[in-house]
Structure formats: structure tokens, C-alpha cells
Scaffold this motif. Sequence first.
Motif, PDB file in Angstrom:
ATOM      1  N   TYR A  42     -20.285 -53.200 -15.320  1.00 23.44           N
ATOM      2  CA  TYR A  42     -20.541 -54.124 -16.731  1.00 23.44           C
ATOM      3  C   TYR A  42     -21.876 -53.428 -16.790  1.00 23.44           C
ATOM      4  CZ  TYR A  42     -23.890 -57.524 -19.030  1.00 23.44           C
ATOM      5  OH  TYR A  42     -23.426 -58.307 -20.029  1.00 23.44           O
ATOM      6  N   LYS A  43     -22.961 -53.013 -15.818  1.00 20.63           N
ATOM      7  CA  LYS A  43     -23.738 -51.989 -16.631  1.00 20.63           C
ATOM      8  C   LYS A  43     -23.520 -50.618 -18.069  1.00 20.63           C
ATOM      9  CE  LYS A  43     -28.112 -52.948 -16.523  1.00 20.63           C
ATOM     10  NZ  LYS A  43     -29.233 -53.151 -18.318  1.00 20.63           N
ATOM     11  N   ARG A  44     -22.666 -50.140 -16.909  1.00 22.60           N
ATOM     12  CA  ARG A  44     -21.413 -49.031 -17.739  1.00 22.60           C
ATOM     13  C   ARG A  44     -20.921 -49.670 -19.048  1.00 22.60           C
ATOM     14  NH1 ARG A  44     -19.080 -46.135 -20.439  1.00 22.60           N
ATOM     15  NH2 ARG A  44     -17.777 -44.542 -20.360  1.00 22.60           N
ATOM     16  N   GLU A  45     -20.094 -50.573 -19.159  1.00 24.99           N
ATOM     17  CA  GLU A  45     -19.155 -51.053 -20.757  1.00 24.99           C
ATOM     18  C   GLU A  45     -20.379 -51.632 -21.185  1.00 24.99           C
ATOM     19  OE1 GLU A  45     -16.692 -51.292 -20.905  1.00 24.99           O
ATOM     20  OE2 GLU A  45     -16.068 -50.299 -19.231  1.00 24.99           O
ATOM     21  N   LYS A  46     -22.071 -51.727 -20.777  1.00 26.42           N
ATOM     22  CA  LYS A  46     -22.424 -52.457 -21.871  1.00 26.42           C
ATOM     23  C   LYS A  46     -23.777 -51.530 -22.338  1.00 26.42           C
ATOM     24  CE  LYS A  46     -21.820 -56.585 -22.742  1.00 26.42           C
ATOM     25  NZ  LYS A  46     -21.038 -57.355 -23.522  1.00 26.42           N
ATOM     26  N   THR A  47     -23.598 -50.475 -21.617  1.00 27.93           N
ATOM     27  CA  THR A  47     -24.918 -49.009 -22.154  1.00 27.93           C
ATOM     28  C   THR A  47     -23.710 -48.010 -22.614  1.00 27.93           C
ATOM     29  OG1 THR A  47     -24.723 -48.211 -20.289  1.00 27.93           O
ATOM     30  CG2 THR A  47     -26.502 -49.311 -20.545  1.00 27.93           C
ATOM     31  N   GLY A  48     -22.802 -48.004 -22.909  1.00 29.36           N
ATOM     32  CA  GLY A  48     -22.020 -46.707 -22.372  1.00 29.36           C
ATOM     33  C   GLY A  48     -22.359 -44.889 -21.903  1.00 29.36           C
ATOM     34  N   ALA A  49     -23.431 -45.235 -20.864  1.00 24.71           N
ATOM     35  CA  ALA A  49     -23.904 -44.285 -20.301  1.00 24.71           C
ATOM     36  C   ALA A  49     -23.845 -44.558 -18.329  1.00 24.71           C
ATOM     37  CB  ALA A  49     -25.425 -43.953 -20.563  1.00 24.71           C
ATOM     38  N   LEU A  50     -23.966 -43.486 -18.026  1.00 26.15           N
ATOM     39  CA  LEU A  50     -23.906 -43.466 -16.855  1.00 26.15           C
ATOM     40  C   LEU A  50     -24.666 -43.694 -15.950  1.00 26.15           C
ATOM     41  CD1 LEU A  50     -20.307 -40.758 -15.672  1.00 26.15           C
ATOM     42  CD2 LEU A  50     -20.554 -43.661 -15.948  1.00 26.15           C
ATOM     43  N   TYR A  51     -26.537 -43.159 -16.631  1.00 21.72           N
ATOM     44  CA  TYR A  51     -27.605 -43.234 -15.485  1.00 21.72           C
ATOM     45  C   TYR A  51     -27.753 -44.750 -15.489  1.00 21.72           C
ATOM     46  CZ  TYR A  51     -29.983 -44.749 -19.993  1.00 21.72           C
ATOM     47  OH  TYR A  51     -29.708 -45.638 -21.261  1.00 21.72           O
ATOM     48  N   ALA A  52     -27.400 -45.293 -16.129  1.00 16.24           N
ATOM     49  CA  ALA A  52     -27.992 -46.937 -15.444  1.00 16.24           C
ATOM     50  C   ALA A  52     -27.266 -47.434 -14.492  1.00 16.24           C
ATOM     51  CB  ALA A  52     -27.914 -47.961 -16.389  1.00 16.24           C
ATOM     52  N   GLY A  53     -26.160 -46.888 -13.974  1.00 13.02           N
ATOM     53  CA  GLY A  53     -25.117 -47.603 -12.021  1.00 13.02           C
ATOM     54  C   GLY A  53     -26.108 -46.076 -11.431  1.00 13.02           C
ATOM     55  N   ILE A  54     -26.497 -45.427 -11.946  1.00 16.08           N
ATOM     56  CA  ILE A  54     -26.524 -44.618 -11.017  1.00 16.08           C
ATOM     57  C   ILE A  54     -28.177 -44.917 -10.652  1.00 16.08           C
ATOM     58  CG2 ILE A  54     -27.599 -42.284 -10.694  1.00 16.08           C
ATOM     59  CD1 ILE A  54     -25.457 -40.811 -12.314  1.00 16.08           C
ATOM     60  N   LEU A  55     -28.891 -45.188 -11.861  1.00 15.05           N
ATOM     61  CA  LEU A  55     -29.874 -46.005 -11.029  1.00 15.05           C
ATOM     62  C   LEU A  55     -30.200 -47.191 -10.454  1.00 15.05           C
ATOM     63  CD1 LEU A  55     -31.965 -45.239 -14.120  1.00 15.05           C
ATOM     64  CD2 LEU A  55     -32.542 -44.049 -12.069  1.00 15.05           C
ATOM     65  N   ILE A  56     -29.059 -48.027 -10.677  1.00 16.59           N
ATOM     66  CA  ILE A  56     -28.758 -49.446  -9.895  1.00 16.59           C
ATOM     67  C   ILE A  56     -28.854 -48.697  -8.432  1.00 16.59           C
ATOM     68  CG2 ILE A  56     -27.765 -51.046  -9.512  1.00 16.59           C
ATOM     69  CD1 ILE A  56     -27.498 -51.398 -12.477  1.00 16.59           C
ATOM     70  N   HIS A  57     -27.403 -48.104  -8.063  1.00 25.74           N
ATOM     71  CA  HIS A  57     -27.331 -47.401  -7.091  1.00 25.74           C
ATOM     72  C   HIS A  57     -28.219 -47.003  -5.960  1.00 25.74           C
ATOM     73  CE1 HIS A  57     -23.992 -45.655  -4.030  1.00 25.74           C
ATOM     74  NE2 HIS A  57     -23.418 -46.495  -4.440  1.00 25.74           N
ATOM     75  N   ILE A  58     -29.129 -46.307  -6.763  1.00 21.45           N
ATOM     76  CA  ILE A  58     -30.355 -45.441  -5.989  1.00 21.45           C
ATOM     77  C   ILE A  58     -31.363 -46.668  -5.705  1.00 21.45           C
ATOM     78  CG2 ILE A  58     -32.230 -44.208  -6.369  1.00 21.45           C
ATOM     79  CD1 ILE A  58     -30.426 -42.094  -7.922  1.00 21.45           C
ATOM     80  N   LEU A  59     -31.186 -47.440  -6.262  1.00 22.74           N
ATOM     81  CA  LEU A  59     -32.411 -48.629  -5.821  1.00 22.74           C
ATOM     82  C   LEU A  59     -31.765 -49.358  -4.604  1.00 22.74           C
ATOM     83  CD1 LEU A  59     -35.193 -50.303  -6.565  1.00 22.74           C
ATOM     84  CD2 LEU A  59     -33.275 -51.941  -8.111  1.00 22.74           C
ATOM     85  N   ASN A  60     -30.509 -49.580  -5.465  1.00 24.24           N
ATOM     86  CA  ASN A  60     -29.338 -50.367  -4.157  1.00 24.24           C
ATOM     87  C   ASN A  60     -29.261 -49.421  -2.626  1.00 24.24           C
ATOM     88  OD1 ASN A  60     -26.933 -52.711  -3.026  1.00 24.24           O
ATOM     89  ND2 ASN A  60     -26.734 -50.922  -3.092  1.00 24.24           N
ATOM     90  N   ASN A  61     -29.960 -48.018  -2.653  1.00 30.08           N
ATOM     91  CA  ASN A  61     -29.079 -47.601  -1.085  1.00 30.08           C
ATOM     92  C   ASN A  61     -30.675 -47.368  -0.940  1.00 30.08           C
ATOM     93  OD1 ASN A  61     -26.634 -47.095  -1.964  1.00 30.08           O
ATOM     94  ND2 ASN A  61     -26.643 -45.185  -2.405  1.00 30.08           N
TER      95      ASN A  61
END
Length: 69
Positions: A42-61
Motif C-alpha cells: 500500500y505504501k509503495r503504491e501511494k508514495t511511488g517510492a521504496l524508501y517508505a516501505g523500507i523504513l516500515i520494514h526496518i521499524l518492524n524488524n
Amino acid sequence: YLPSLLITSVIFGTAHLEFGNGTPLVWVAAISTFLLSIALVYKREKTGALYAGILIHILNNLVAFLVHF
């Protein structure tokens, strides 16, 4: 967009099923990974960028690591 989101998330969640030695499957890991995958797509589709998803993944881990250790 929705079919690919669901298919990808189901595959990603299934891949994270935790198998134990003679114990039942641990569905919590699969369900939380499924939900995380939905958020990341969802974040990737809304922002068009990978960095938002990467930051969420880092936070999750990071949260998972701190809870377990």
C-alpha cells in the motif's frame, strides 16, 4: 493492484510460517507478515517510492528484535 497485493501478501505470509519440531504451525508469524506485506505494498503504491516501505520494514524488524531480545 488489489489482486497482486493479496497474492503477494499470501505468498509472503505463507513463506514466514514457523514450523516447530512436532508442534503445530505458528500462525502468528504468518499473519503478522501478511499484514505487514499489505502495508508495504500500500505504501509503495501511494508514495511511488521504496524508501517508505523500507523504513516500515526496518521499524518492524527493530520492534521484533527488541521484543525477543
